[in-house]
Write a protein that holds these residues in place. Structure first.
Motif, PDB file in Angstrom:
ATOM      1  N   SER A  73      12.232   6.112   5.931  1.00  0.00           N
ATOM      2  CA  SER A  73      11.641   6.100   4.604  1.00  0.00           C
ATOM      3  C   SER A  73      12.658   6.360   3.503  1.00  0.00           C
ATOM      4  N   THR A  74      13.834   6.859   3.823  1.00  0.00           N
ATOM      5  CA  THR A  74      14.814   7.146   2.780  1.00  0.00           C
ATOM      6  C   THR A  74      16.039   6.246   2.832  1.00  0.00           C
ATOM      7  N   MET A  75      16.281   5.571   3.935  1.00  0.00           N
ATOM      8  CA  MET A  75      17.529   4.841   4.091  1.00  0.00           C
ATOM      9  C   MET A  75      17.403   3.327   3.998  1.00  0.00           C
ATOM     10  N   THR A  76      16.337   2.746   4.490  1.00  0.00           N
ATOM     11  CA  THR A  76      16.361   1.305   4.697  1.00  0.00           C
ATOM     12  C   THR A  76      15.253   0.543   3.994  1.00  0.00           C
ATOM     13  N   TYR A  77      14.029   0.880   4.258  1.00  0.00           N
ATOM     14  CA  TYR A  77      12.946  -0.035   3.949  1.00  0.00           C
ATOM     15  C   TYR A  77      12.240   0.274   2.633  1.00  0.00           C
ATOM     16  N   ARG A  78      11.817  -0.785   1.940  1.00  0.00           N
ATOM     17  CA  ARG A  78      10.937  -0.655   0.786  1.00  0.00           C
ATOM     18  C   ARG A  78       9.540  -1.096   1.206  1.00  0.00           C
ATOM     19  N   ARG A  79       8.528  -0.421   0.684  1.00  0.00           N
ATOM     20  CA  ARG A  79       7.163  -0.672   1.107  1.00  0.00           C
ATOM     21  C   ARG A  79       6.231  -0.717  -0.091  1.00  0.00           C
ATOM     22  N   CYS A  80       5.064  -1.295   0.113  1.00  0.00           N
ATOM     23  CA  CYS A  80       4.086  -1.389  -0.965  1.00  0.00           C
ATOM     24  C   CYS A  80       2.691  -1.539  -0.374  1.00  0.00           C
ATOM     25  N   LEU A  81       1.719  -0.930  -1.036  1.00  0.00           N
ATOM     26  CA  LEU A  81       0.305  -1.118  -0.707  1.00  0.00           C
ATOM     27  C   LEU A  81      -0.339  -1.910  -1.828  1.00  0.00           C
ATOM     28  N   TRP A  82      -1.134  -2.944  -1.464  1.00  0.00           N
ATOM     29  CA  TRP A  82      -1.889  -3.649  -2.482  1.00  0.00           C
ATOM     30  C   TRP A  82      -3.194  -4.161  -1.897  1.00  0.00           C
ATOM     31  N   GLU A  83      -4.063  -4.627  -2.777  1.00  0.00           N
ATOM     32  CA  GLU A  83      -5.348  -5.156  -2.341  1.00  0.00           C
ATOM     33  C   GLU A  83      -5.403  -6.650  -2.591  1.00  0.00           C
ATOM     34  N   SER A  84      -5.922  -7.409  -1.633  1.00  0.00           N
ATOM     35  CA  SER A  84      -6.128  -8.838  -1.773  1.00  0.00           C
ATOM     36  C   SER A  84      -7.378  -9.227  -1.000  1.00  0.00           C
ATOM     37  N   GLU A  85      -8.273  -9.964  -1.654  1.00  0.00           N
ATOM     38  CA  GLU A  85      -9.535 -10.394  -1.059  1.00  0.00           C
ATOM     39  C   GLU A  85     -10.313  -9.214  -0.478  1.00  0.00           C
ATOM     40  N   GLY A  86     -10.279  -8.097  -1.193  1.00  0.00           N
ATOM     41  CA  GLY A  86     -11.011  -6.915  -0.771  1.00  0.00           C
ATOM     42  C   GLY A  86     -10.410  -6.178   0.405  1.00  0.00           C
ATOM     43  N   ARG A  87      -9.197  -6.542   0.792  1.00  0.00           N
ATOM     44  CA  ARG A  87      -8.537  -5.910   1.935  1.00  0.00           C
ATOM     45  C   ARG A  87      -7.294  -5.148   1.483  1.00  0.00           C
ATOM     46  N   VAL A  88      -7.001  -4.092   2.216  1.00  0.00           N
ATOM     47  CA  VAL A  88      -5.776  -3.333   1.980  1.00  0.00           C
ATOM     48  C   VAL A  88      -4.639  -4.011   2.737  1.00  0.00           C
ATOM     49  N   HIS A  89      -3.550  -4.265   2.031  1.00  0.00           N
ATOM     50  CA  HIS A  89      -2.362  -4.863   2.639  1.00  0.00           C
ATOM     51  C   HIS A  89      -1.198  -3.872   2.566  1.00  0.00           C
ATOM     52  N   TYR A  90      -0.453  -3.813   3.640  1.00  0.00           N
ATOM     53  CA  TYR A  90       0.763  -2.987   3.710  1.00  0.00           C
ATOM     54  C   TYR A  90       1.944  -3.944   3.900  1.00  0.00           C
ATOM     55  N   THR A  91       2.858  -3.952   2.941  1.00  0.00           N
ATOM     56  CA  THR A  91       3.982  -4.889   2.946  1.00  0.00           C
ATOM     57  C   THR A  91       5.282  -4.115   2.926  1.00  0.00           C
ATOM     58  N   TYR A  92       6.242  -4.537   3.732  1.00  0.00           N
ATOM     59  CA  TYR A  92       7.514  -3.831   3.804  1.00  0.00           C
ATOM     60  C   TYR A  92       8.645  -4.812   4.115  1.00  0.00           C
ATOM     61  N   THR A  93       9.858  -4.371   3.848  1.00  0.00           N
ATOM     62  CA  THR A  93      11.048  -5.148   4.177  1.00  0.00           C
ATOM     63  C   THR A  93      11.791  -4.485   5.329  1.00  0.00           C
ATOM     64  N   ASP A  94      12.463  -5.306   6.126  1.00  0.00           N
ATOM     65  CA  ASP A  94      13.409  -4.799   7.110  1.00  0.00           C
ATOM     66  C   ASP A  94      14.551  -5.806   7.187  1.00  0.00           C
ATOM     67  N   PHE A  95      15.425  -5.694   8.180  1.00  0.00           N
ATOM     68  CA  PHE A  95      16.590  -6.568   8.234  1.00  0.00           C
ATOM     69  C   PHE A  95      16.223  -8.010   8.593  1.00  0.00           C
ATOM     70  N   ASP A  96      15.000  -8.235   9.052  1.00  0.00           N
ATOM     71  CA  ASP A  96      14.565  -9.600   9.365  1.00  0.00           C
ATOM     72  C   ASP A  96      13.947 -10.300   8.158  1.00  0.00           C
ATOM     73  N   GLY A  97      13.233  -9.560   7.334  1.00  0.00           N
ATOM     74  CA  GLY A  97      12.588 -10.190   6.191  1.00  0.00           C
ATOM     75  C   GLY A  97      11.525  -9.300   5.585  1.00  0.00           C
ATOM     76  N   ILE A  98      10.493  -9.948   5.033  1.00  0.00           N
ATOM     77  CA  ILE A  98       9.381  -9.255   4.392  1.00  0.00           C
ATOM     78  C   ILE A  98       8.126  -9.540   5.202  1.00  0.00           C
ATOM     79  N   HIS A  99       7.379  -8.492   5.511  1.00  0.00           N
ATOM     80  CA  HIS A  99       6.219  -8.624   6.384  1.00  0.00           C
ATOM     81  C   HIS A  99       5.003  -7.989   5.703  1.00  0.00           C
ATOM     82  N   SER A 100       3.886  -8.686   5.754  1.00  0.00           N
ATOM     83  CA  SER A 100       2.662  -8.183   5.136  1.00  0.00           C
ATOM     84  C   SER A 100       1.548  -8.155   6.174  1.00  0.00           C
ATOM     85  N   TRP A 101       0.929  -6.985   6.330  1.00  0.00           N
ATOM     86  CA  TRP A 101      -0.161  -6.773   7.281  1.00  0.00           C
ATOM     87  C   TRP A 101      -1.420  -6.417   6.512  1.00  0.00           C
ATOM     88  N   ASN A 102      -2.581  -6.850   7.010  1.00  0.00           N
ATOM     89  CA  ASN A 102      -3.825  -6.425   6.385  1.00  0.00           C
ATOM     90  C   ASN A 102      -4.579  -5.496   7.319  1.00  0.00           C
TER      91      ASN A 102
END
Length: 377
Positions: free
Chosen positions: A211-240
């Motif tokens: 949480s302090t060294m590598t990744y950026r993260r974000c919570l947002w809502e889309s279509e009434g669902r909670v999404h958790y989106t983060y970056t890592d060395f592969d890319g950007i990933h979004s989960w609902n």
């Protein structure tokens, strides 16, 4: 004593840019998002500067939850940028360590929730294992109350120093406040007054390092669902976050433990795919790293995800997979973390005040450091 109303009728989705100057003053630049094109424009009437140190914590229904440094504890205030009215909350009685703050509004009333635990005073360290408590302020009563969730298992492993610029803003969605804590999602259902803990899809053993060294993260809502989106060395990933009935819609999810894994992957975007969309982004050189790419917002109508990079904000359309710069900002040296972006809803007394339109492809230069409305909290 009830808190006076701060609400207005007309709404528009947008962003708030919070720029922290070295001498301690702050500038808040409000950006309107065109829901059809995804373009961004500066909302000058809402933007302001303040000479005091003020930090954005969260936004809900056009209101901002802010904090400022007080004599013995942080001061919390709720601010309406459209009317420039604010409410300073009374002092709370928390003796422990506040690890998260949240904000919930239904358009009529609001609540502020502080999550706190005991501090390891003997060893001068962070939180000790034990019960999590909530302090809840209601604008209806004008007072704080304590709430101790029952049967809540939350392993709080925070680093000794948490950097605000790497933190993730809480999300109020579907009647609940969502916080990321130690690789877990703490969810407080406001009206029902209970908590649950959900393991995040990218959790691993040493979360405090992650949480302090590598990744950026974000919570947002889309279509009434909670999404958790983060970056890592592969890319950007979004989960609902899956609901109970989703397990009937997606039968393949039955292989997972419903009580432990409650996420479905919406999409993954590789860093290479993003860079190939705009060769100029490659000029950022070694700044193109997961720690320097921050997902900050998503607009459902235009299917656009907004990412902050050093000096620019880009809009990525998840439907046609195109990338465009939408705004630029300056920062001293390598400290681009002094500029933070938060999703928000802007309210006004009439619809015309919210009318602005910007096409994707137009790049807005943020008026950082320029004279805008001066305001004192």
């Amino acid at each position: 004593m009830k808190t006076p109303s701060l609400f207005l009728k007309w709404v528009k989705r947008g962003l708030v840019c919070h720029y922290q100057f070295e001498e301690g003053s702050s500038q808040f630049i409000f950006l309107d998002i065109d829901k059809e094109t995804g373009g961004i424009s500066v909302n000058n009437p809402l933007s302001l500067t303040t000479s005091s140190f003020v930090q954005i914590i969260s936004s809900s229904e056009g209101l901002l939850l802010l904090s400022s440094i007080g004599e013995n504890q942080l001061n919390y205030l709720v601010f309406n940028p459209s009317t420039k009215r604010s409410v300073i909350l009374p002092q709370h009685g928390i003796a422990g360590l506040i690890i998260r703050s949240g904000f919930a509004s239904d358009g009529k009333h609001f609540r502020v929730v502080l999550v706190h635990v005991l501090r390891d005073e003997e060893n001068d360290l962070g939180p000790v294992p034990g019960d999590v408590e909530l302090e809840v302020y209601s604008s209806e009563t004008g007072a704080w109350r304590n709430h101790r969730p029952s049967s809540l298992s939350l392993n709080v492993e925070l680093p000794e120093t948490e950097f605000p610029e790497l933190s993730i803003a809480p999300l109020f969605s579907n009647g609940a406040i969502h916080w990321e804590i130690s690789g877990q999602l703490l969810v407080y259902h406001v009206e029902d007054d209970y908590c649950e803990v959900i393991e995040l899809p990218n959790v691993f053993e040493d979360w405090s390092w992650q949480s302090t060294m590598t990744y950026r993260r974000c919570l947002w809502e889309s279509e009434g669902r909670v999404h958790y989106t983060y970056t890592d060395f592969d890319g950007i990933h979004s989960w609902n976050l899956l609901r109970e009935d989703d397990y009937n819609v997606y039968p393949y999810m039955n292989v997972f433990d419903r009580e432990k894994f409650r996420w479905a992957l919406s999409y993954s975007i590789s860093h290479q795919d993003l860079a190939e969309q705009d060769p100029e982004i490659l000029s950022l050189g070694d700044q193109w790293e997961p720690r320097n790419i921050s997902p900050i917002a998503y607009v459902q109508e235009s299917e656009t995800m907004y990412l902050q990079l050093p000096g620019i904000v880009v809009a990525y359309n998840t439907r046609n997979r195109t990338l465009q710069k939408v705004c630029r900002y300056t920062f001293p040296g390598g400290d681009f973390n002094c500029c933070s972006f938060f999703p928000s809803i802007h309210r006004s007394v009439c619809q015309e005040q919210n009318e602005s339109r910007s096409e994707i492809g137009e790049v807005v230069d943020l008026p950082i450091g320029k004279e805008v409305n001066s305001f004192s909290f």
